[in-house]
Design a protein around this motif. Structure first.
Motif, PDB file in Angstrom:
ATOM      1  N   VAL A 136       0.850  -1.205  -0.139  1.00 32.90           N
ATOM      2  CA  VAL A 136       0.057  -0.153   0.118  1.00 32.90           C
ATOM      3  C   VAL A 136       0.736   0.958   0.042  1.00 32.90           C
ATOM      4  O   VAL A 136       0.629   2.429  -0.632  1.00 32.90           O
ATOM      5  CB  VAL A 136      -0.877   0.070   1.152  1.00 32.90           C
ATOM      6  N   ALA A 137       1.883   1.291   0.826  1.00 31.71           N
ATOM      7  CA  ALA A 137       2.875   2.226   0.922  1.00 31.71           C
ATOM      8  C   ALA A 137       3.422   2.749  -0.542  1.00 31.71           C
ATOM      9  O   ALA A 137       3.732   3.806  -1.064  1.00 31.71           O
ATOM     10  CB  ALA A 137       3.731   2.304   2.016  1.00 31.71           C
ATOM     11  N   ILE A 138       4.108   1.592  -1.027  1.00 31.16           N
ATOM     12  CA  ILE A 138       4.702   1.797  -2.414  1.00 31.16           C
ATOM     13  C   ILE A 138       3.621   2.079  -3.626  1.00 31.16           C
ATOM     14  O   ILE A 138       3.904   3.088  -4.421  1.00 31.16           O
ATOM     15  CB  ILE A 138       5.422   0.393  -2.644  1.00 31.16           C
ATOM     16  N   ARG A 139       2.639   1.650  -3.316  1.00 31.67           N
ATOM     17  CA  ARG A 139       1.312   1.790  -4.446  1.00 31.67           C
ATOM     18  C   ARG A 139       0.936   3.518  -4.278  1.00 31.67           C
ATOM     19  O   ARG A 139       0.664   4.051  -5.058  1.00 31.67           O
ATOM     20  CB  ARG A 139       0.222   1.131  -4.266  1.00 31.67           C
ATOM     21  N   ALA A 140       1.077   3.837  -3.150  1.00 31.71           N
ATOM     22  CA  ALA A 140       0.562   5.208  -2.571  1.00 31.71           C
ATOM     23  C   ALA A 140       1.512   6.396  -3.288  1.00 31.71           C
ATOM     24  O   ALA A 140       1.087   7.323  -3.976  1.00 31.71           O
ATOM     25  CB  ALA A 140       0.560   5.489  -1.230  1.00 31.71           C
ATOM     26  N   VAL A 141       2.909   6.346  -3.429  1.00 27.74           N
ATOM     27  CA  VAL A 141       3.911   6.895  -3.835  1.00 27.74           C
ATOM     28  C   VAL A 141       3.625   6.926  -5.450  1.00 27.74           C
ATOM     29  O   VAL A 141       3.877   8.007  -6.065  1.00 27.74           O
ATOM     30  CB  VAL A 141       5.129   6.765  -2.989  1.00 27.74           C
ATOM     31  N   ASP A 142       3.698   5.663  -5.821  1.00 24.91           N
ATOM     32  CA  ASP A 142       3.451   5.651  -7.547  1.00 24.91           C
ATOM     33  C   ASP A 142       2.178   6.385  -7.628  1.00 24.91           C
ATOM     34  O   ASP A 142       2.299   7.019  -8.800  1.00 24.91           O
ATOM     35  CB  ASP A 142       3.407   4.050  -7.599  1.00 24.91           C
ATOM     36  N   HIS A 143       1.102   6.006  -7.235  1.00 21.90           N
ATOM     37  CA  HIS A 143      -0.213   6.769  -7.532  1.00 21.90           C
ATOM     38  C   HIS A 143       0.042   8.338  -7.488  1.00 21.90           C
ATOM     39  O   HIS A 143      -0.401   9.169  -8.280  1.00 21.90           O
ATOM     40  CB  HIS A 143      -1.408   6.372  -6.885  1.00 21.90           C
ATOM     41  N   TRP A 144       0.715   8.708  -6.425  1.00 21.63           N
ATOM     42  CA  TRP A 144       0.767  10.198  -6.247  1.00 21.63           C
ATOM     43  C   TRP A 144       1.470  10.794  -7.560  1.00 21.63           C
ATOM     44  O   TRP A 144       1.056  11.700  -8.021  1.00 21.63           O
ATOM     45  CB  TRP A 144       1.645  10.359  -4.974  1.00 21.63           C
ATOM     46  N   ALA A 145       2.823  10.241  -7.733  1.00 19.55           N
ATOM     47  CA  ALA A 145       3.475  10.670  -8.852  1.00 19.55           C
ATOM     48  C   ALA A 145       2.633  10.589 -10.095  1.00 19.55           C
ATOM     49  O   ALA A 145       2.895  11.677 -11.022  1.00 19.55           O
ATOM     50  CB  ALA A 145       4.830   9.811  -8.906  1.00 19.55           C
ATOM     51  N   ARG A 146       1.916   9.572 -10.649  1.00 17.95           N
ATOM     52  CA  ARG A 146       1.479   9.600 -11.683  1.00 17.95           C
ATOM     53  C   ARG A 146       0.255  10.407 -11.894  1.00 17.95           C
ATOM     54  O   ARG A 146      -0.022  11.319 -12.952  1.00 17.95           O
ATOM     55  CB  ARG A 146       0.679   8.169 -11.977  1.00 17.95           C
ATOM     56  N   THR A 147      -0.307  10.725 -10.676  1.00 17.20           N
ATOM     57  CA  THR A 147      -1.504  11.868 -10.631  1.00 17.20           C
ATOM     58  C   THR A 147      -1.011  13.325 -10.808  1.00 17.20           C
ATOM     59  O   THR A 147      -1.507  13.851 -11.635  1.00 17.20           O
ATOM     60  CB  THR A 147      -2.473  11.609  -9.483  1.00 17.20           C
ATOM     61  N   GLU A 148       0.182  13.561 -10.111  1.00 23.81           N
ATOM     62  CA  GLU A 148       0.573  14.993 -10.139  1.00 23.81           C
ATOM     63  C   GLU A 148       0.935  15.267 -11.694  1.00 23.81           C
ATOM     64  O   GLU A 148       0.883  16.299 -12.047  1.00 23.81           O
ATOM     65  CB  GLU A 148       2.043  14.780  -9.457  1.00 23.81           C
ATOM     66  N   ARG A 149       1.725  14.224 -12.106  1.00 22.44           N
ATOM     67  CA  ARG A 149       2.137  14.189 -13.507  1.00 22.44           C
ATOM     68  C   ARG A 149       0.928  14.517 -14.601  1.00 22.44           C
ATOM     69  O   ARG A 149       0.942  15.444 -15.349  1.00 22.44           O
ATOM     70  CB  ARG A 149       2.821  12.929 -14.268  1.00 22.44           C
ATOM     71  N   ALA A 150      -0.221  13.696 -14.266  1.00 22.71           N
ATOM     72  CA  ALA A 150      -1.392  14.115 -15.255  1.00 22.71           C
ATOM     73  C   ALA A 150      -2.001  15.337 -14.883  1.00 22.71           C
ATOM     74  O   ALA A 150      -2.466  16.041 -15.738  1.00 22.71           O
ATOM     75  CB  ALA A 150      -2.493  12.891 -14.720  1.00 22.71           C
ATOM     76  N   ILE A 151      -2.091  15.867 -13.806  1.00 24.85           N
ATOM     77  CA  ILE A 151      -2.471  17.116 -13.368  1.00 24.85           C
ATOM     78  C   ILE A 151      -1.664  18.303 -14.135  1.00 24.85           C
ATOM     79  O   ILE A 151      -2.220  19.241 -14.761  1.00 24.85           O
ATOM     80  CB  ILE A 151      -2.427  17.424 -11.815  1.00 24.85           C
ATOM     81  N   ARG A 152      -0.454  18.151 -13.946  1.00 28.06           N
ATOM     82  CA  ARG A 152       0.334  19.090 -14.710  1.00 28.06           C
ATOM     83  C   ARG A 152       0.383  19.090 -16.242  1.00 28.06           C
ATOM     84  O   ARG A 152       0.633  20.003 -16.899  1.00 28.06           O
ATOM     85  CB  ARG A 152       1.962  18.861 -14.347  1.00 28.06           C
ATOM     86  N   LEU A 153      -0.027  17.970 -16.917  1.00 24.87           N
ATOM     87  CA  LEU A 153      -0.156  17.655 -18.129  1.00 24.87           C
ATOM     88  C   LEU A 153      -1.706  18.071 -18.803  1.00 24.87           C
ATOM     89  O   LEU A 153      -1.664  17.851 -19.960  1.00 24.87           O
ATOM     90  CB  LEU A 153       0.183  16.346 -18.823  1.00 24.87           C
TER      91      LEU A 153
END
Length: 129
Positions: free
Chosen positions: A77-94
């Protein structure tokens, strides 16, 4: 894969993509990340508690299996959390659609099946005892 992991630790790489979003969106993404991280920590705490405080159960090594399963699930869950955060932040920025995830459903089913298994184990122990 290494690029994905690098994105978790390199804020400059993430900021170089797209345009700076409204900070409310980034902060909401961060709050979601922290909620997932709390979930992971709770699962890890549950695993430690199971290892230390559960009595020996009727099935051999069931207590240890429960503890290890909770510890591993908390780490995932912890690893999945950081991965989802990074992917979501990238999508928001794009300005892209936010990434979809089946992980909440998988986690809910895993926890539900684990709870059901524990109910069966407890009832089996009560019937024998």
């Amino acid at each position: 894969m290494w690029q994905m992991i690098r994105n978790w630790f390199d804020p400059q790489e993430l900021r170089s993509v797209g345009t700076t979003p409204d900070y409310r969106f980034s902060l909401a993404n961060e709050r979601t990340f922290l909620a997932w991280l709390r979930t992971g920590l709770a699962l890890i705490a549950g695993g430690l508690a199971a290892a230390q405080f559960l009595p020996t159960l009727s099935l051999v090594h069931l207590r240890e299996a429960i503890a290890v399963a909770l510890l591993l699930l908390g780490g995932v869950v912890a690893i999945r959390a950081v991965d989802h955060w990074a992917r979501t932040e990238r999508a928001i920025r794009l300005g892209e659609e936010l990434p979809a995830s089946r992980f909440p459903a998988v986690l809910a089913l895993t926890v539900g099946l684990g709870a059901l298994s524990l109910v069966v184990a407890v009832l089996a122990g009560a019937i024998r005892g």
